[in-house]
Design an enzyme around this catalytic site. Sequence first.
Site, short mmCIF file in Angstrom:
data_model
loop_
_atom_site.label_atom_id
_atom_site.label_comp_id
_atom_site.label_asym_id
_atom_site.label_seq_id
_atom_site.Cartn_x
_atom_site.Cartn_y
_atom_site.Cartn_z
N HIS A 167 -1.05 8.44 0.16
CA HIS A 167 0.41 8.37 0.19
C HIS A 167 0.86 7.61 1.44
O HIS A 167 1.02 8.23 2.49
CB HIS A 167 1.01 9.77 0.18
CG HIS A 167 0.86 10.46 -1.14
ND1 HIS A 167 1.79 10.35 -2.13
CD2 HIS A 167 -0.14 11.23 -1.63
CE1 HIS A 167 1.39 11.03 -3.19
NE2 HIS A 167 0.21 11.57 -2.92
N GLU B 267 3.71 6.66 2.16
CA GLU B 267 5.02 7.18 2.60
C GLU B 267 4.89 8.44 3.44
O GLU B 267 5.86 8.88 4.06
CB GLU B 267 5.92 7.43 1.38
CG GLU B 267 5.61 8.68 0.57
CD GLU B 267 4.45 8.54 -0.43
OE1 GLU B 267 3.71 7.54 -0.33
OE2 GLU B 267 4.30 9.43 -1.28
N CYS C 83 -0.91 6.81 -5.62
CA CYS C 83 -1.49 8.07 -6.08
C CYS C 83 -1.70 8.03 -7.60
O CYS C 83 -2.53 7.28 -8.10
CB CYS C 83 -0.62 9.25 -5.64
SG CYS C 83 -1.42 10.86 -5.88
#
Lengths: 212, 252
Positions: A191, A193, A83
Site C-alpha cells: 500500500h 498510500e 493490492c
Amino acid sequence: MVDIAVVDYGMGNLRSVQQAVRKVAPGANIIVTGEPDVIASAARVVFPGQGAAPDCMREIRARHLDRVIAGVVSEGKPFLGICMGLQVLFEHSEEGDTPCLGMFQGPVKRFASGLHDAQGNKLKVPHMGWNQVHHGDHPLWRGIDQDARFYFVHSYHVQPGDAGLVQATSDYPQPFVCAAARDNLFAVQFHPEKSAAAGLKLLQNFINWNPL
Amino acid sequence: MLAKRIIPCLDVTAGRVVKGVSFVELRDAGDPVEIAKRYDDQGADELTFLDITASSDDRSIIFHIIEKVAEQVFIPLTVGGGVREVQDVRNLLNAGADKVSINTSAVVNPQLVADASARYGSQCIVVAIDAKQVAPGKWEVFTHGGRKATGLDAVEWAKKMQTLGAGEILLTSMDQDGQKKGFDLALTRAVTDALEIPVIASGGVGNLQHLADGVKIGGADAVLAASIFHFGEYTVQQAKEYMAKQGIEVRL
C-alpha cells in the site's frame, strides 16, 4: 478534465488513497468514482482494492469496469494497481477459485501455512506490516532506496508466468513478487498510500510517469 | 524480512490524549494531531487511537481528529472505542481509519466481527481483547474498559475471533496495564502460538527492554505502548534502535 481517477467499486475505503494522491499532486483534479465514463475520461487511473477476490471480481464485472480497465490500458494511459488491484490483473486467484481479468499471465496463490522465521517464530498470514522491497529500474522506483520498506497486508500473492513482468520482490520467508508491470500498466501488492515517504515517492513517480 | 511493528497508542477523550493507570487516574498528554505527527516523524509503524469517551455525546470529536491526522500522516491508523455496529466501522473508515478495533461489542455481538470483516475485509478488523489472569496459565476476557468479567477464556476467545474474520488481535493485559513492569509475556505467548493472525502485545511497557521482550519472549508481531512515548522518556526511533541491537527486525 479529470487528471486522476481513483476507481471505486465498493470494495472498501479509498479515502487513504485519495489523500495520498492529493498530497503528491496538490493541484490535480482527483476523482474517486465508479462511473465508467468518468474513469474512461481520466488522464491517469489508480485502481486500489481490498477484500476477497470473489467479491472484487463480482463488483468489477457488475459495474462493467473490466471493459473500462481494458480500454484505459489499451489507450496507453498510466494505470496503477494497488493490492487487490494487482491480484485481479492476473488470470486466476486461488481465493474462492476466482477467474480474474487475465491481463497478466499467471495465478494468485495463498501463502503456505506453518511457515517459521529464522528464530523459529510462526510466520502469520496475513503477511502484515513493513517489508523490504527489492526493485528493478522502472521509472516508478526512481529515488526509492533499494530494499526500502513498504506496508503490506495480504494473504495471497501473484506468480507471474512471464519473468519480464516482475518489477519487485519481497521475502516471506521465500521471495514473492510484489510489483508487476508492462507498458503503461504498473501494479503493486503493498500500500503506497500507507507507506510513509517511500510510498508517497512511488505515487509521485506515478503522477509524473509518461509511458511510451 | 518483515519488520516487527512499534505502535504508539493514543487514548483520546474530549479531544485530548490521556493516559491512565490500570484504566483509571487519567493524565493529560497533549493534542492528538500534534502527537500523531510527532510519532510519524519518529518512524512509528502504525498509530492506534482509542476513544475512551464515556458518553456517546462526544463521539464526533474522534472523527474530526482522525480526519485531520489522515490528511497528514501516511501510515496505517487504527481506531477503536464505542464501535457497536457495522455502520460505526464504515464511519470510521470514511473518516480516514485503515483499521477499526472492536472490543466490548465483539463479546456482546460476535456476529459484528463476522459482518464487518465480510463487508470491509479482515485486513481492517482488529479485535481488542482485555485479559486478566485468573489462574496460572489461564486468562479471562474482560469488557467495558476492564470493569466486567465475561467468563470467556482469552486464548479460546482469540481463536474464535480469528475464525469469525478478525485480521489481527490487540491483546492487553489488564494486570500489567499502566504498571510499567512489562507485558504479560506468558499471555502474549499463549495467544500468539494459538493463532495464525498477527498479535499486538499491549499493556505494561515501562522501558525499551519490555518492548524487545514482547517480541523475543512473548512472540508478538507488534508491540504497543503509550506512556513511555507520550511523556518523552523515549522516542520511537530510540525504541527501534534498541530492538535492532538485539537482533529484532525493525523499520529504521
